[in-house]
Write an enzyme that holds these catalytic residues in place. Structure first.
Site, mmCIF file in Angstrom:
data_model
loop_
_atom_site.group_PDB
_atom_site.id
_atom_site.type_symbol
_atom_site.label_atom_id
_atom_site.label_comp_id
_atom_site.label_asym_id
_atom_site.label_seq_id
_atom_site.Cartn_x
_atom_site.Cartn_y
_atom_site.Cartn_z
ATOM 1 N N ARG A 80 0.790 -1.231 0.000
ATOM 2 C CA ARG A 80 0.000 0.000 0.000
ATOM 3 C C ARG A 80 0.816 1.271 0.000
ATOM 4 O O ARG A 80 0.627 2.154 -0.820
ATOM 5 C CB ARG A 80 -0.876 0.086 1.271
ATOM 6 C CG ARG A 80 -2.283 -0.342 1.113
ATOM 7 C CD ARG A 80 -2.722 -0.906 2.444
ATOM 8 N NE ARG A 80 -1.814 -1.956 2.805
ATOM 9 C CZ ARG A 80 -1.946 -3.208 2.379
ATOM 10 N NH1 ARG A 80 -2.960 -3.541 1.660
ATOM 11 N NH2 ARG A 80 -1.061 -4.129 2.689
ATOM 12 N N THR A 81 1.714 1.372 0.984
ATOM 13 C CA THR A 81 2.347 2.674 1.182
ATOM 14 C C THR A 81 3.169 3.062 -0.043
ATOM 15 O O THR A 81 3.063 4.177 -0.544
ATOM 16 C CB THR A 81 3.195 2.665 2.471
ATOM 17 O OG1 THR A 81 2.361 2.212 3.532
ATOM 18 C CG2 THR A 81 3.712 4.046 2.794
ATOM 19 N N LYS A 107 25.633 -3.112 -0.023
ATOM 20 C CA LYS A 107 27.102 -3.006 -0.075
ATOM 21 C C LYS A 107 27.637 -2.280 1.146
ATOM 22 O O LYS A 107 28.834 -2.033 1.248
ATOM 23 C CB LYS A 107 27.524 -2.231 -1.320
ATOM 24 C CG LYS A 107 27.079 -2.815 -2.627
ATOM 25 C CD LYS A 107 27.634 -1.947 -3.763
ATOM 26 C CE LYS A 107 27.068 -2.330 -5.114
ATOM 27 N NZ LYS A 107 27.400 -1.308 -6.110
ATOM 28 N N ARG A 139 10.956 4.137 3.760
ATOM 29 C CA ARG A 139 10.565 3.170 4.804
ATOM 30 C C ARG A 139 11.808 2.410 5.203
ATOM 31 O O ARG A 139 12.607 1.998 4.349
ATOM 32 C CB ARG A 139 9.511 2.210 4.279
ATOM 33 C CG ARG A 139 9.314 1.014 5.204
ATOM 34 C CD ARG A 139 8.098 0.213 4.858
ATOM 35 N NE ARG A 139 6.877 0.956 5.151
ATOM 36 C CZ ARG A 139 5.662 0.419 5.112
ATOM 37 N NH1 ARG A 139 5.506 -0.843 4.784
ATOM 38 N NH2 ARG A 139 4.603 1.147 5.389
ATOM 39 N N HIS A 152 4.434 6.165 11.777
ATOM 40 C CA HIS A 152 3.975 6.003 10.396
ATOM 41 C C HIS A 152 3.016 7.152 10.104
ATOM 42 O O HIS A 152 1.806 6.956 9.977
ATOM 43 C CB HIS A 152 3.284 4.645 10.253
ATOM 44 C CG HIS A 152 3.083 4.185 8.841
ATOM 45 N ND1 HIS A 152 3.181 5.024 7.736
ATOM 46 C CD2 HIS A 152 2.770 2.953 8.351
ATOM 47 C CE1 HIS A 152 2.942 4.328 6.650
ATOM 48 N NE2 HIS A 152 2.693 3.067 6.987
HETATM 49 C C1 NCD Z 1 1.237 -0.843 8.292
HETATM 50 C C2 NCD Z 1 2.717 -0.647 8.524
HETATM 51 O O1 NCD Z 1 3.503 -0.811 7.599
HETATM 52 O O2 NCD Z 1 3.046 -0.260 9.640
HETATM 53 N N1 NCD Z 1 0.929 -1.041 6.949
HETATM 54 C C3 NCD Z 1 0.677 0.034 6.167
HETATM 55 O O3 NCD Z 1 1.539 0.838 5.894
HETATM 56 N N2 NCD Z 1 -0.599 0.237 5.793
HETATM 57 C C4 NCD Z 1 0.633 -1.854 9.183
HETATM 58 C C5 NCD Z 1 1.214 -3.228 9.229
HETATM 59 O O4 NCD Z 1 2.177 -3.543 8.517
HETATM 60 O O5 NCD Z 1 0.692 -4.018 10.008
#
Ligand code: NCD
Length: 307
Positions: free
Chosen positions: A51-52, A80, A101, A129
């Site tokens: 998703r993200t 590396k 991320r 997040h």
């Molecule tokens: C979440 C995350 O990555 O923290 N997912 C997301 O970005 N929608 C929740 C999860 O991974 O459980």
């Protein structure tokens, strides 16, 4: 130049502004479709995501911009031994904005100190997040018309669940918020969030391990996945993974206008039988996330729709 590491770096007024922009994008998508022409977003994902990452990429594409990046650490020079600081300096030469991320808490912050373009934290370890929180806030706003006056239940892995930490921080600035923390003993909300966010803002909260007895008082139920990747031992994960499974039986005593949320991915926490319930809003969060990321990209790049 401004980055976003933590949701509290946005004021309540700025969050209102982002919601307003997102709602305008929903109404007038055509007015935004070329606004980022010639701009590039880099998605640097050192940890898995569906998703993200895709939502950031779709957001930039719908603004007329381009995207580049990587979706796993093994396909970048991190394998590396390159530092996050160096990677972010390098990527600043290619892109106008970065979404990162990383499994290590604080990595996007380190990136923001070294990049020469804005860096958005797209999830750092078990910490924060903020853009999932933007998705969550728009979802709550669209369902309830306000972000004030509600009892919000958080259920599942409140220890490692970064979406929970960021949403609690965001909600702590609104009025009339009550929080119910539903988790097994081992997965309770970290004490720093309780102390620095809930207690510091006089937010009333209770802790329980019993979803069924808590559900009837809730306006929002935020279910979460047990964060397998943050466990040190598999046995603990296996014992805790199915602690809570929301199914139609458990919803019998819930409010008629309960808003059921989940940041996804879901494993077993919500039975698919709940998907048809009009109170289920977890797939709306996905779409709302794209609109809020569009609004955030515009804010951080200092771009506005021409009116
Ligand atoms: C979440 C995350 O990555 O923290 N997912 C997301 O970005 N929608 C929740 C999860 O991974 O459980």
């Amino acid at each position: 130049m401004r980055s976003l590491n933590n949701i509290l770096e946005l004021s309540v007024e700025e969050i209102d502004e982002l919601i307003k922009t997102a709602l305008d994008i929903i109404e007038n998508p055509g007015s935004y479709s070329e606004i980022c022409k010639g701009k590039k977003l880099a998605t640097l994902f050192f940890e898995p995501s569906t998703r993200t990452r895709l939502s950031f990429e779709a957001a930039m594409m719908e603004l007329g911009g381009n995207v580049l990046g990587f979706s796993e650490a093994t396909s970048s020079s991190a394998s590396k031994g390159e530092s996050v600081a160096d990677t972010s300096r390098v990527v600043s030469c290619y892109a106008d904005i970065i979404a990162m991320r990383h499994p290590k808490e604080g990595a996007p912050y380190v990136a923001s100190l070294n990049a020469t373009v804005p860096v958005i934290n797209a999830g750092d370890g078990g910490h924060n997040h903020p853009t999932q929180t933007l998705a969550d806030l728009l979802t709550i706003y669209r369902e309830r018309g306000t972000l004030n006056n509600m009892t919000v239940g958080f259920c599942g892995d409140l220890k490692f669940g970064r979406t929970v930490h960021s949403l609690i921080q965001a909600l702590s600035r609104y009025t009339g918020i009550k929080v119910v923390l539903i988790s097994p003993e081992e997965l309770k909300l970290p004490s720093y969030v309780k102390k620095d966010t809930l207690s510091a803002n006089n937010i009333p909260y209770e802790q329980t391990n019993d979803l069924e007895s808590a559900i009837s008082q809730l306006d929002i139920l935020y279910m979460t996945r047990v964060q397998k990747e943050r466990f040190f031992n598999e046995e603990d994960y296996l014992r805790l993974k199915d602690s809570y499974i929301l199914d139609p039986d458990k919803l019998v005593t819930a409010k008629k206008d309960l808003v059921i949320m989940h940041p996804l991915p879901r494993v077993n926490e919500i039975s698919v039988a709940v998907d048809a319930d009009p109170r289920a809003h977890y797939f709306d969060q996905v779409l709302n996330g794209k609109y809020m990321r569009m609004a955030l990209i515009l804010m951080l790049l200092g771009l506005n729709r021409e009116v």
